[in-house]
Design a protein around this motif. Structure first.
Motif, mmCIF file in Angstrom:
data_model
loop_
_atom_site.group_PDB
_atom_site.id
_atom_site.type_symbol
_atom_site.label_atom_id
_atom_site.label_comp_id
_atom_site.label_asym_id
_atom_site.label_seq_id
_atom_site.Cartn_x
_atom_site.Cartn_y
_atom_site.Cartn_z
ATOM 1 N N SER A 37 0.818 -1.218 0.000
ATOM 2 C CA SER A 37 0.000 0.000 0.000
ATOM 3 C C SER A 37 0.855 1.273 0.000
ATOM 4 O O SER A 37 0.369 2.333 -0.349
ATOM 5 C CB SER A 37 -1.018 -0.005 1.144
ATOM 6 O OG SER A 37 -0.376 -0.002 2.375
ATOM 7 N N SER A 120 5.288 2.178 9.147
ATOM 8 C CA SER A 120 5.688 2.706 10.459
ATOM 9 C C SER A 120 6.067 1.610 11.463
ATOM 10 O O SER A 120 6.731 1.888 12.446
ATOM 11 C CB SER A 120 4.552 3.550 11.041
ATOM 12 O OG SER A 120 3.428 2.735 11.286
ATOM 13 N N SER A 533 3.132 5.561 8.177
ATOM 14 C CA SER A 533 4.174 6.232 7.390
ATOM 15 C C SER A 533 3.617 6.716 6.049
ATOM 16 O O SER A 533 4.361 7.267 5.261
ATOM 17 C CB SER A 533 5.291 5.240 7.107
ATOM 18 O OG SER A 533 4.797 4.228 6.234
ATOM 19 N N ARG A 534 2.339 6.488 5.799
ATOM 20 C CA ARG A 534 1.815 6.718 4.450
ATOM 21 C C ARG A 534 2.052 8.151 3.987
ATOM 22 O O ARG A 534 1.607 9.111 4.603
ATOM 23 C CB ARG A 534 0.327 6.341 4.373
ATOM 24 C CG ARG A 534 -0.612 7.206 5.177
ATOM 25 C CD ARG A 534 -2.006 6.608 5.206
ATOM 26 N NE ARG A 534 -2.015 5.393 6.009
ATOM 27 C CZ ARG A 534 -2.999 5.034 6.838
ATOM 28 N NH1 ARG A 534 -4.087 5.771 6.948
ATOM 29 N NH2 ARG A 534 -2.911 3.933 7.546
HETATM 30 C C1 MIC Z 1 -0.762 1.036 9.192
HETATM 31 O O1 MIC Z 1 -0.642 0.162 10.034
HETATM 32 O O2 MIC Z 1 -1.343 2.115 9.393
HETATM 33 C C2 MIC Z 1 -0.157 0.799 7.819
HETATM 34 C C3 MIC Z 1 -1.274 0.593 6.872
HETATM 35 O O3 MIC Z 1 0.625 -0.363 7.839
HETATM 36 C C4 MIC Z 1 0.689 2.016 7.445
HETATM 37 C C5 MIC Z 1 1.202 2.010 6.072
HETATM 38 C C6 MIC Z 1 0.196 2.453 5.049
HETATM 39 O O4 MIC Z 1 -0.576 3.374 5.304
HETATM 40 O O5 MIC Z 1 0.206 1.882 3.974
HETATM 41 C C7 MIC Z 1 1.881 2.244 8.383
HETATM 42 O O6 MIC Z 1 1.840 1.829 9.512
HETATM 43 O O7 MIC Z 1 2.849 2.899 7.983
#
Ligand code: MIC
Ligand code: SF4
Length: 642
Positions: A37, A120, A533-534
């Motif tokens: 994602s 993240s 981290s998105r």
């Molecule tokens: C999350 O747990 O929120 C995710 C989905 O793994 C995100 C990454 C994303 O938004 O694709 C994350 O934790 O960085």
């Protein structure tokens, strides 16, 4: 003066800067990971950089988030990632192989190395003694290309674990206790290093549960030493050669120390809607539960699921509790299938879903309206599970399993049977679902389905003026800024589409208001952008014309993503100025370029109220330059071309 483990690893990877907490350092990255994602964007950015082959020791692309394939979009993304990684030298972990952090821990993490991941929860691999950091996809793309990763030199804090957990108290309870003590912003700018006799009682997957959820502290990362327990784990994973002994010096100096006596801990629960709203299960028990969900990168290891299977064996889950289990990896699923534990779970009525993130990111299994859902996951932000009115409680696998039987939140220490699970002497280590990239990739064709759209690019920073488009409170998460669920996750490669949903959980009119006004400025409270981290949480506002975000404080990864996108992150010097701004006040940063070029302080004028606010632009010189260019890609293009 001795060094902490964090300092030792940073020192051996330091490329730029001084190891002075608060100042910017540049480090070499040994390994990268992406998931699907955030991965599509990361590989589009990697391609835009025009580099043929990754330059890391190992880069792995996982497919674990976008697993529901209601339409062509997710499958298109998988195909794109599979072909683009084949072309550029990245290992590809196929859908079905498991959650990135769990698989990486089992098969690829190396003590003492650095890992940068576009997720993240990358710090999960800190459980192995890696310096594992989560970042936006663009930073990971740059690292794949051999570029330096820049981060603020963290303070290192020490959590000393003493004593031993009582039966039915779990690693999850340790990290919930840490969250209770430090809060969701207590780790910002810090690395959390675990030491003490108590760590000797914790296996690598248990340590990984703790480092995983260090993300919820806002910490840069968390880390355990690499010791004989790490060696045992790597041996059992058939990769003993990756082990080295690592730990802090005896006289290491930490900026803060917290001691936790494991023998005093009791089962804990994080209540809706924040991972730091922690209470004892026994003080919260009795809540009627509609759903139990077990899995996620926090709690889906072999031992976690074996414990759940032991608790459920020979019983049936409560008639009003839908019980869902997603094993963390193909390794875990195969092993519990072979030893019969899977049959016990199925016989008890658990709904087994494939190895992946699944319900953790709202990809299916959304609870009923107003339901209480008890989960072994790491985040319980409002709406994240896919049902706005649901309440999510975060607990250990032990608490989740007993709760699935009783139908109400239940303290597992009420169980009397013995619950020992031996770590296997050897795990099943078949990497047949990891595709090695082509040696000669000249004939590899990268396949891009119609879902893959170009990403937005900012322009050189000129004027900054516009209305305050929205004013949000403290601890707004990236799940608020750029929600992810089964209907939106398929559009991670389509920012224009996603932008229509930006900040909608806070204000459904935000995207329309932003477009009608040709963009503007976001006003927010403390810890803005906590959570994932998105980088879509920066790209969607960029698409809508947001030029600056003014807050009381930022979460680390989101701030970096804003800067990478050329959006100016400002912090009120006087936090009460936040109260003076109303939505649609006309704001301006006069002579924005000069102000941003020249200093730390930036004056924001409120033309509606005839007021001025001093804000702080707390960025490095490199980041300042990046803002002036209009973001990282523009900076790379300009500096490479000139
Ligand atoms: C999350 O747990 O929120 C995710 C989905 O793994 C995100 C990454 C994303 O938004 O694709 C994350 O934790 O960085
Ligand atoms: Fe996947 Fe959930 Fe872990 Fe994010 S937190 S990587 S969605 S399992």
């Amino acid at each position: 003066m001795g060094l902490t483990l964090t300092e030792k690893i940073i020192k051996s990877h330091l490329l730029e800067g001084e190891m002075k907490p608060g100042s910017e350092i540049g480090i070499k990255i040994d390994q990268t990971l992406t998931q699907d994602s955030t991965g599509t964007m990361a590989y589009l950015q990697f391609e835009a950089m025009g580099i043929d082959r990754v330059k890391t020791k190992k880069s792995v692309a996982y497919i674990d988030h976008n697993m529901l394939q209601q339409g062509f979009e997710n499958a298109d993304d998988h195909k794109y990632i599979q072909t683009v990684t084949d072309k550029h030298g990245v290992f590809f972990s196929r859908p079905g192989n498991g959650i990135c952090h769990q698989v990486h821990l089992e098969r690829f993490g190396v003590p003492g190395d650095t890992l940068l991941g576009s997720d993240s929860h990358t710090p999960t691999n800190g459980g192995l003694g890696m310096l594992a950091i989560g970042a936006g996809g663009l930073d990971v793309a740059v690292a794949m290309g051999g570029g330096t990763y820049y981060v603020t030199m963290p303070e290192v804090i020490n959590i000393e674990l003493v004593g031993q957990l009582k039966p039915y108290v779990a690693a999850k309870d340790i990290i919930l206790e840490v969250l209770r003590i430090l809060s969701v912003k207590g780790g910002v700018g810090k690395v959390v290093e675990y030491t003490g006799e108590g760590i000797k009682t914790l296996t690598v997957p248990e340590r990984a549960t703790i480092t995983n959820m260090g993300a919820e502290l806002g910490a840069t990362t968390s880390i355990f030493p690499s010791d004989d327990i790490t060696l045992e784990f790597l041996k059992a994973q058939n990769r003993e050669e990756d082990w080295k002994e690592l730990g802090p010096d005896k006289d290491a100096v930490y900026s803060q120390k917290v001691t936790i006596d494991l023998s005093e801990l009791e089962p804990l629960v994080a209540k809706p809607h924040s991972p730091d709203d922690v209470a004892k299960v026994k003080d919260t028990q009795g809540i009627k539960v509609d759903q139990v969900a077990i899995g996620s990168c926090t709690n889906s290891s072999y031992a976690d699921l074996m414990k759940v299977a032991k608790i459920l064996k020979g019983k049936t889950v409560h008639p009003e509790v839908s019980t869902v289990i997603a094993p963390g990896s193909k390794q875990v699923l195969t092993m519990i299938a072979q030893n019969g534990a899977l049959a016990d779970l199925i016989a008890a009525g658990a709904r087994i879903i494939e190895s992946g993130c699944g319900p953790c990111i709202g990809m299916g299994q959304a609870p009923a309206s107003n339901a209480n859902s008890v989960r072994t996951f790491n985040r319980n932000f409002k709406g994240r599970c896919g049902t706005d009115s649901a309440n999510v409680y975060l607990v250990s696998p032990e608490t989740a399993a007993i709760t699935a039987l009783t139908g109400t939140l239940t303290d597992p220490t009420t169980l009397k049977e013995e619950l020992e699970v031996e770590m296997p002497e050897s795990f099943i280590t078949d990497d047949n679902m990891v595709i090695t990239p082509a040696e000669d990739s000249s004939s590899v064709e990268v396949i891009r389905g119609p879902n893959i759209k170009p990403f937005p690019l900012n322009t050189k920073l000129e004027e900054i003026a516009g209305p305050a488009l929205i004013k949000v409170e403290d601890n707004i998460t990236t799940d608020h800024i750029m929600p992810s669920n089964a209907s939106l996750l398929p559009f991670r490669s389509n920012v224009p589409y996603l932008a229509e949903h930006c900040l909608v959980p806070c204000d459904p009119d935000f995207p329309t208001r932003a477009k009608e006004n040709g963009g503007g400025i976001i006003i927010a409270g403390d810890n803005y952008g906590q959570g994932s981290s998105r980088e879509h949480a920066a790209l969607a506002p960029l698409q809508l014309g947001v030029k600056a975000v003014i807050t009381k404080s930022f979460a680390r990864i989101h701030k970096a993503n804003l800067i990478n996108s050329g959006i100016v992150p400002l912090v009120f010097e006087t936090p009460s100025d936040y109260d003076n701004i109303d939505v649609m006040d006309e704001l301006e940063i006069e002579n924005a370029r000069e102000q941003i070029e020249s200093g730390k302080e930036v004056i924001v004028t409120n033309k509606t109220k005839n007021q001025e606010y001093t804000t702080i632009l707390d960025v490095s010189d490199r980041e300042r330059t990046m803002l002036l260019y209009g973001g990282k890609i523009n900076m790379i293009k300009e500096t490479v071309n000139n």
